[in-house]
Each structure stands twice: as C-alpha cells, then as structure tokens.
Write an enzyme that holds these catalytic residues in place. Structure first.
Site, PDB file in Angstrom:
ATOM      1  N   ASP A  36      64.302  34.661 -16.412  1.00 20.52           N
ATOM      2  CA  ASP A  36      62.895  33.915 -15.599  1.00 20.52           C
ATOM      3  C   ASP A  36      62.644  34.481 -14.093  1.00 20.52           C
ATOM      4  OD1 ASP A  36      63.078  33.280 -18.063  1.00 20.52           O
ATOM      5  OD2 ASP A  36      64.387  31.241 -17.762  1.00 20.52           O
ATOM      6  N   LYS A  60      59.696  38.492 -14.794  1.00 15.86           N
ATOM      7  CA  LYS A  60      59.642  40.342 -14.956  1.00 15.86           C
ATOM      8  C   LYS A  60      58.595  40.454 -15.156  1.00 15.86           C
ATOM      9  CE  LYS A  60      63.875  39.008 -16.695  1.00 15.86           C
ATOM     10  NZ  LYS A  60      63.868  37.721 -16.722  1.00 15.86           N
ATOM     11  N   GLY A  71      61.868  35.812 -22.881  1.00  9.76           N
ATOM     12  CA  GLY A  71      60.746  34.825 -22.248  1.00  9.76           C
ATOM     13  C   GLY A  71      59.886  35.510 -21.485  1.00  9.76           C
ATOM     14  N   HIS A  72      58.950  36.454 -21.259  1.00 12.89           N
ATOM     15  CA  HIS A  72      58.265  36.616 -20.310  1.00 12.89           C
ATOM     16  C   HIS A  72      56.935  36.873 -20.650  1.00 12.89           C
ATOM     17  CE1 HIS A  72      62.189  40.942 -19.978  1.00 12.89           C
ATOM     18  NE2 HIS A  72      62.140  39.316 -20.374  1.00 12.89           N
ATOM     19  N   GLN A 127      66.927  38.324 -19.221  1.00 15.50           N
ATOM     20  CA  GLN A 127      68.006  38.141 -18.691  1.00 15.50           C
ATOM     21  C   GLN A 127      67.683  38.402 -17.133  1.00 15.50           C
ATOM     22  OE1 GLN A 127      68.866  39.371 -22.482  1.00 15.50           O
ATOM     23  NE2 GLN A 127      67.335  37.748 -22.975  1.00 15.50           N
TER      24      GLN A 127
HETATM   25  P1  GDP Z   1      60.861  37.064 -16.647  1.00 17.10           P
HETATM   26  O1  GDP Z   1      61.569  36.332 -18.179  1.00 17.10           O
HETATM   27  O2  GDP Z   1      61.736  36.956 -15.511  1.00 17.10           O
HETATM   28  O3  GDP Z   1      59.469  37.329 -17.563  1.00 17.10           O
HETATM   29  O4  GDP Z   1      59.917  34.905 -16.115  1.00 17.10           O
HETATM   30  P2  GDP Z   1      59.082  34.075 -16.550  1.00 17.10           P
HETATM   31  O5  GDP Z   1      57.976  34.428 -17.792  1.00 17.10           O
HETATM   32  O6  GDP Z   1      60.318  32.391 -17.878  1.00 17.10           O
HETATM   33  O7  GDP Z   1      59.537  32.927 -15.825  1.00 17.10           O
HETATM   34  C1  GDP Z   1      58.682  33.035 -15.138  1.00 17.10           C
HETATM   35  C2  GDP Z   1      57.622  32.249 -14.670  1.00 17.10           C
HETATM   36  O8  GDP Z   1      56.660  31.485 -13.709  1.00 17.10           O
HETATM   37  C3  GDP Z   1      56.206  31.848 -15.549  1.00 17.10           C
HETATM   38  O9  GDP Z   1      55.806  30.926 -15.893  1.00 17.10           O
HETATM   39  C4  GDP Z   1      55.462  32.907 -14.631  1.00 17.10           C
HETATM   40  O10 GDP Z   1      53.852  32.588 -15.083  1.00 17.10           O
HETATM   41  C5  GDP Z   1      55.678  31.897 -13.092  1.00 17.10           C
HETATM   42  N1  GDP Z   1      55.315  33.287 -12.400  1.00 17.10           N
HETATM   43  C6  GDP Z   1      55.975  34.185 -11.819  1.00 17.10           C
HETATM   44  N2  GDP Z   1      55.489  34.749 -10.909  1.00 17.10           N
HETATM   45  C7  GDP Z   1      54.885  33.628 -10.106  1.00 17.10           C
HETATM   46  C8  GDP Z   1      54.847  33.171  -8.228  1.00 17.10           C
HETATM   47  O11 GDP Z   1      54.415  33.997  -7.773  1.00 17.10           O
HETATM   48  N3  GDP Z   1      54.306  31.798  -8.781  1.00 17.10           N
HETATM   49  C9  GDP Z   1      54.496  31.164  -9.357  1.00 17.10           C
HETATM   50  N4  GDP Z   1      53.902  30.282  -9.087  1.00 17.10           N
HETATM   51  N5  GDP Z   1      54.819  31.458 -10.734  1.00 17.10           N
HETATM   52  C10 GDP Z   1      55.063  32.529 -11.256  1.00 17.10           C
HETATM   53  P1  IMO Z   2      64.217  35.968 -19.737  1.00 19.18           P
HETATM   54  O1  IMO Z   2      64.314  37.396 -20.427  1.00 19.18           O
HETATM   55  C1  IMO Z   2      66.376  32.479 -19.300  1.00 19.18           C
HETATM   56  C2  IMO Z   2      70.630  32.190 -20.878  1.00 19.18           C
HETATM   57  C3  IMO Z   2      70.367  30.752 -22.585  1.00 19.18           C
HETATM   58  C4  IMO Z   2      72.419  31.029 -22.445  1.00 19.18           C
HETATM   59  C5  IMO Z   2      72.898  32.031 -21.779  1.00 19.18           C
HETATM   60  C6  IMO Z   2      72.870  32.442 -23.578  1.00 19.18           C
HETATM   61  O2  IMO Z   2      63.532  35.148 -19.910  1.00 19.18           O
HETATM   62  O3  IMO Z   2      64.699  35.922 -18.508  1.00 19.18           O
HETATM   63  P2  IMO Z   2      71.812  33.965 -25.748  1.00 19.18           P
HETATM   64  O4  IMO Z   2      70.151  33.432 -26.758  1.00 19.18           O
HETATM   65  O5  IMO Z   2      71.549  34.728 -24.788  1.00 19.18           O
HETATM   66  O6  IMO Z   2      73.017  33.687 -26.565  1.00 19.18           O
HETATM   67  O7  IMO Z   2      71.937  32.258 -24.793  1.00 19.18           O
HETATM   68  O8  IMO Z   2      71.427  32.784 -21.977  1.00 19.18           O
HETATM   69  N1  IMO Z   2      69.300  33.231 -21.506  1.00 19.18           N
HETATM   70  C7  IMO Z   2      68.390  33.072 -20.518  1.00 19.18           C
HETATM   71  N2  IMO Z   2      68.098  32.326 -19.616  1.00 19.18           N
HETATM   72  N3  IMO Z   2      66.099  33.631 -19.043  1.00 19.18           N
HETATM   73  C8  IMO Z   2      66.648  34.456 -19.921  1.00 19.18           C
HETATM   74  O9  IMO Z   2      65.774  35.459 -20.518  1.00 19.18           O
HETATM   75  C9  IMO Z   2      67.561  34.138 -20.804  1.00 19.18           C
HETATM   76  N4  IMO Z   2      68.237  34.507 -21.979  1.00 19.18           N
HETATM   77  C10 IMO Z   2      69.198  34.248 -22.724  1.00 19.18           C
HETATM   78  O10 IMO Z   2      70.103  29.874 -21.763  1.00 19.18           O
HETATM   79  O11 IMO Z   2      72.344  30.284 -21.097  1.00 19.18           O
HETATM   80 MG    MG Z   3      62.307  33.945 -19.519  1.00 15.82          MG
END
Ligand code: GDP
Ligand code: IMO
Ligand code: MG
Length: 423
Positions: free
Chosen positions: A13, A16, A40-41, A223
C-alpha cells in the site's frame, strides 16, 4: 530494450497503483508479476477513483498493453468483476490485456481453505485477505494447481472436480465454514467463460518478442518487500516473491533484462494484518496518521496499523531489490505534525546499535532508536515543484536520500495522478 520494475519497499500500500498509472505513458507495456486479488491498487484521476486487484495499473492509458504474468494467481470471479467495472467506464481489452497461460487459478475451495487455515491459527492468524492466495500458491508449488491455459483443455472440468475433491478432503479436518460452495462454484464457472474472451499468451515469449521489438516494459509489483515469502516477516507474509527477483520468475525474463528499479516508500509506514512492525505507534499519534492518511485497506477496508518510517528496514528492502530510484509517497500527510520521528537504528540488549534487521523482528531482544525530525506544518497537496517545498520537507527528503544512498526522483503529495513532484 529492458524492463523497469516498480515495487513496494514496506508492507504494501505504498502507492504503487498511483505511480504506475503516472509512469505508464512512458512504456508500451505494464506487467504484473506476482500476487493476486489480495492487492488493491488505487488510481485517482479526473475526479474518479478506481481500485485494481488483478489488472495492471496501466489499463487506463491508451496505446499500451497490460499483461498478467505467470507469477500471478487469478480468481476468475474477482477478475471478471473488475473487467465489468472497467467496461462500464469505457475501457476496452482487445489487444490491450493479456493473461499468461501459466498463471495459476484460485478456486472457490482455495478461499475456503484460506478461511479455515486462518480460523485454525486463532490468535496466530496471518491476517490474510482471505482471497485464497496462500492455498493457490501451495497447490502451485505442490504441483496440483490449475492454470489459465488449462481452461482450454477438454479435461478442464474433470481436473477442476478432482482438485476440488482434494480440497474437500482437507476441509473435512476443519470445523464447518459458512460458505455457499455451490453458488460460488457456479459463479466461478460462469466467470471462466468470460475469462476465455481475454487473450491468453505464452508470457515468456510474449515478453521476449516485445523486448526484441524495442518495447519498454514496466513490471508492477504487488504487496511489499516485507511481505516477501523468503525475506519478509515470516510467517506473517504473503505467498509470493514480492522483490525484484520475482520479476524473472513471474514473467519469464532473465535478470540481465532488468534496468531501473523504482522502490516506493511512504514518508511514514503502515501495515495491514498481523505480524511484527517495530516502529508501530500504539497511541494517538498512530491514530492521527491513520486519519490523516486515510489508512484503510483498499481490498478489505481494514484499518491499517501506522507508525514511523524505519531506516534499517528500508535499507534492507533497497539492498534486496537493487533499488536505483526512490519514490516517497504521502509526504502531504506529515503536514499534520509539528514534528515526527524516524526509526534510525535497532538497539540490542547489550546496547549496541545496528543497521541490520534481526532474524526475527518480532522478538523483544532489541528496541528501535528514534530520531526526531522537525515538521513543516503547511499543506503540500498543491506543491508540484521541488523548489516550492518547505525547507523542513526538503531537509527530510535529502536526509533520507543520504542515509539510504539512493536518489529520490519522485515525491507524491496527494492521491491524484498529478499530485506529484518529479525531481
Ligand atoms: P498500493 O497498493 O501500493 O497501490 O497502494 P493503495 O492504493 O493500497 O494505498 C495507497 C492509498 O494512498 C490510496 O488510497 C491512494 O489513493 C493514496 N495515495 C497515494 N499516494 C498518495 C499521496 O501522496 N498522498 C495521499 N494523501 N494519498 C496518497
Ligand atoms: P498491495 O498490492 C497490504 C497482507 C495481508 C496479510 C498478509 C497475507 O495493495 O500493496 P494474503 O492475503 O496474501 O494471504 O495476506 O499480507 N497483504 C497486503 N497488505 N497490501 C497488499 O497488497 C497486501 N496483500 C496482502 O494483510 O497480512
Ligand atoms: Mg494496496
């Protein structure tokens, strides 16, 4: 041409999705190499928000191909749901989305096994997203799995039934779970028919041909490094190699083809699910980070655990991945703090300081030494030029650059596509 890689340096998270979406126009292909719908991107642009789980984050950019590599595990139900959501907003897939024939399938019974295994672990549970990831990779390494390419074989249905029977035998050891297997199975079979409409490819040749044709490819990680099956906080990890090495096995390319490695970190740190997190804040400051940063899981909606950036942890991730460029996200979130901290070193019981992570970062034989950092207290979400950052913010970034010995080339100051400082 070569492949560039973008991946998370923490526990996932890191942002990416946003950065891949931003970088995508510089490439002709974006390819996911591991993970599955546990990811979840999030992408935000033109006032809209999308969360992608299986489909690469290049899908909204035109004239670009998106590839789901052999290292990915695919749940047809969530995949088709995602396809439908994108179709509804006008995204097309013809010659834009490709799936590796060697990618493995997640069955409904994999999800049941995931839930049963977590339940049996009780307090020791991983905090899995319950998407069936672990059991699907277990069948892959256990040499029982079903692959995307198998869908086209005449005995696919029989092989599905045989694997399901194996799973049901395993499930008999666990207490009954509330799971509508018949209903989910029906949805799965319907989804399989939809998946057939997407182009299946021999990923390794597809990539080799693209490289030979001079195409630029961006490999998108899911991840983060600390969730890597080998180098993460085992057993609180996911079941794939999330690090750069995973690109080679997850797409079928040789290490020589990898060029830039973009490593992403938040300006602080989060983790969702169980497991060690040395710089976690169990107090109001942690709650403030969660509130200011909107730190709730993009896949499960669970509140993310929050804490300060951990320098030895990042050094470890940079070393493992061969990071050539560092991207810092969520700098805007720190505007809410008049000062903050970073984990600067790990201190062992005898008082010695170390920059190396201990074998088990959950044990209590070490503590983290912190360094205080002055804040800037002004909003950053409209800053798009490095020179307009407050001095305290540039001081912080330059300090990180020096400590980590990698150039910071991008700083994100908000979730929007353009809320980005490119240095
Ligand atoms: P990913 O899994 O690495 O793609 O990241 P996620 O989408 O799960 O989580 C990142 C969260 O932070 C999302 O809600 C994005 O919209 C948000 N986000 C990304 N970059 C920034 C930033 O620079 N500032 C803020 N406030 N939010 C951001
Ligand atoms: P993105 O790509 C954050 C965590 C789960 C759990 C562990 C194992 O959005 O960054 P799994 O379902 O793979 O068996 O879970 O890994 N986890 C993540 N945490 N971002 C993710 O993906 C994750 N994918 C799995 O919360 O602790
Ligand atoms: Mg994510």
């Amino acid at each position: 041409m070569e492949i560039d890689v973008l991946l998370g340096l923490q526990w996932g998270d890191e942002g990416k999705g946003k950065i891949v979406d931003y970088l995508a126009p510089k490439y002709q292909m974006v390819a996911r190499f591991q993970g599955g719908p546990n990811a979840g991107h999030t992408l935000k642009f033109e006032g809209k928000k999308f969360v992608l789980h299986t489909i690469p984050s290049g899908i909204f950019r035109e004239n670009l191909q998106n590839l789901i590599g052999n290292g990915v595990v695919i749940d047809p139900i969530t995949f088709v749901r995602e396809l439908n959501e994108l179709t509804a907003v006008g995204v097309t897939f013809e010659n834009r989305l490709f799936v590796a024939k060697k990618a493995h399938l997640i069955l409904p019974t994999h999800r049941m096994l995931d839930a049963a295994s977590e339940l049996a672990k009780g307090k020791e549970k991983i905090g899995s997203t319950l998407r069936g990831i672990g059991p699907a990779y277990m069948d892959k390494t256990g040499r029982n799995g079903l692959r995307i390419g198998d869908i086209l074989s005449p005995d696919f249905h029989a092989r599905y039934l045989s694997l399901k029977q194996k799973h049901l035998k395993l499930l008999a050891q666990f207490p009954d779970l509330p799971f509508d297997l018949d209903g989910e199975e029906q949805k799965w079979m319907e989804a399989i028919d939809e998946v057939k409409k997407i182009q299946f490819v021999d990923c390794e040749y597809f990539i080799a041909d693209a490289l030979a044709a001079g195409k630029r490819i961006l490999a998108e990680g899911a991840q983060g490094t600390m969730l890597d099956i080998d180098f993460g906080t085992y057993p609180f990890v996911t079941s794939s190699n999330t690090i750069t090495a995973g690109v080679c096995t997850g797409l079928g390319v040789s290490p020589q083809k990898i060029k830039e490695v973009y490593g992403i970190t938040k300006a602080y740190c989060t983790r969702v699910g169980s497991g060690p997190f040395p710089t976690e804040l169990h107090n109001e400051t942690g709650e403030k980070l969660r509130a200011e940063g909107g730190e709730f899981g993009a896949t499960t909606g669970r509140p993310r655990r929050c804490g300060w950036l951990d320098v030895p942890q990042l050094k470890y991730a940079i070393m493992l991945n061969g990071v050539t460029q560092l991207i810092v996200t969520k700098m805007d979130v720190l505007s809410a703090f008049s000062d903050f901290a970073i984990g600067a070193a790990y201190t062992s019981e005898d008082g010695s300081l170390s920059q190396n992570l201990p074998f088990d970062i959950s044990d209590d034989t070490f503590s983290v030494s912190y360094e205080n950092i002055p804040g800037w207290n002004v909003p950053l979400d409209e800053v798009i030029d490095w020179n307009n950052l407050p001095k305290e913010a540039t001081d912080y970034l330059l300090k990180l650059e020096k400590e980590l010995n990698v150039p910071i080339t991008m700083v994100s100051v908000g979730p929007g596509r353009d809320q980005l400082i490119v240095k």
